[in-house]
Design an enzyme around this catalytic site. Structure first.
Site, PDB file in Angstrom:
ATOM      1  N   GLU A 123      37.633  43.465  40.475  1.00  0.00           N
ATOM      2  CA  GLU A 123      37.106  42.404  39.614  1.00  0.00           C
ATOM      3  C   GLU A 123      35.575  42.380  39.662  1.00  0.00           C
ATOM      4  O   GLU A 123      34.917  42.172  38.636  1.00  0.00           O
ATOM      5  CB  GLU A 123      37.675  41.055  40.027  1.00  0.00           C
ATOM      6  CG  GLU A 123      39.154  40.912  39.709  1.00  0.00           C
ATOM      7  CD  GLU A 123      39.690  39.521  39.974  1.00  0.00           C
ATOM      8  OE1 GLU A 123      39.780  38.734  39.037  1.00  0.00           O
ATOM      9  OE2 GLU A 123      40.005  39.232  41.152  1.00  0.00           O
ATOM     10  N   GLU A 144      47.524  42.239  42.157  1.00  0.00           N
ATOM     11  CA  GLU A 144      47.798  40.871  42.629  1.00  0.00           C
ATOM     12  C   GLU A 144      49.218  40.395  42.352  1.00  0.00           C
ATOM     13  O   GLU A 144      49.817  39.672  43.174  1.00  0.00           O
ATOM     14  CB  GLU A 144      46.796  39.881  42.000  1.00  0.00           C
ATOM     15  CG  GLU A 144      45.400  39.952  42.586  1.00  0.00           C
ATOM     16  CD  GLU A 144      44.507  40.952  41.861  1.00  0.00           C
ATOM     17  OE1 GLU A 144      43.276  40.843  41.988  1.00  0.00           O
ATOM     18  OE2 GLU A 144      45.036  41.856  41.173  1.00  0.00           O
TER      19      GLU A 144
END
Length: 263
Positions: A123, A144
């Site tokens: 990210e 995730e």
């Protein structure tokens, strides 16, 4: 050339380029403490007029930033369930601040992905201007959903900007983790180089050699996705305010230069 260290972050200056290394042995996880240290270091470099481009890389062999500290997320989940903190607290974490800072930078920030780069680490890489990967980076992605959560620091939005909403959505739903070669094919990274750091520094030096005002305006227009009116205004303001740009234009015409021959 100079170096400075602050906890998990080391900053090396090479003339107008700065290299920021993150290391949190043994695993290379990033928690709020490390994100805050990165925020402080990167923020200072963004405001430093002597630095024109920044490289973000890992300080451990085989690791860029492995991923966010899942233990810290689990503790936060317990605090949320117990009413001790509010969901809105996730909006103002150092991690979110760092991603926003990288994305809003008015000078290029290049991620040199030299190893594992998943979850929160990816990210942050997505928030950078350019991503260069080493062939040794065999784990790049957003896994995730494999532990029943989501990329919680802007990764889905930034990946959508990079490769399109449908492909980004599918990537996150699958919890995909790919090699550097697959990442290049998908558009997750911009280049693969034998040494991601060496290539990132070379590219940073190229950007650092460009006109500061032009770089700043390009960064802003791309970020804001300005319409034609905004682009026209930016061009007019640059020509009005930047004496060096005006001088360069006159030199180009007077010396009979050709754009295709310039570097």
């Amino acid at each position: 050339m100079g170096q400075a260290s602050e906890g998990q972050v080391q900053v090396e200056r090479r003339d107008t380029v700065a290299i920021v290394r993150f290391a949190n042995p043994p695993h290379g996880f990033v928690a709020n403490k490390g994100a805050a240290q990165l925020c402080e270091a990167v923020g200072q470099l963004i405001e430093d007029n002597g630095i024109r481009a920044i490289v973000l890389t890992g300080g451990q062999e085989g690791v860029f930033i492995r991923h966010a500290d899942v233990g810290q997320i689990a503790r936060a989940a317990d605090a949320l369930a117990g009413g001790r903190i509010a969901p809105s607290s996730f909006v103002t974490t150092p991690f979110m601040e760092l991603g926003a800072m990288l994305e809003a930078a008015h000078k290029p920030v290049i991620a040199a992905i030299d190893g594992v780069c998943m979850g929160g680490g990816f990210e942050l890489a997505l928030a950078c201007t350019v991503r260069i990967a080493s062939p040794m980076a065999r784990s790049i992605g957003l896994p995730e959903i494999r532990i029943d959560i989501i990329p919680g620091a802007g990764g889905i939005k930034r990946l959508s900007d990079a490769i399109g909403m449908h492909r980004a959505r599918l990537f996150a739903l699958r919890g995909a983790v790919v090699s550097a070669e697959e990442a290049l094919d998908l558009g997750l990274v911009d280049e693969i180089a034998p040494s991601a750091l060496d290539r990132a520094v070379a590219l940073a030096e190229e950007f650092a050699g460009r006109a500061v005002t032009a770089v700043r305006v390009i960064m802003r227009l791309a970020r804001e996705q300005s319409g034609l009116e905004g682009v026209g205004m930016a061009m007019g303001e640059l020509l009005r305010d930047d004496q060096s740009a005006r001088a360069r234009l006159h030199r180009f015409t007077e010396q009979g230069e050709w754009l295709e021959t310039l570097s």
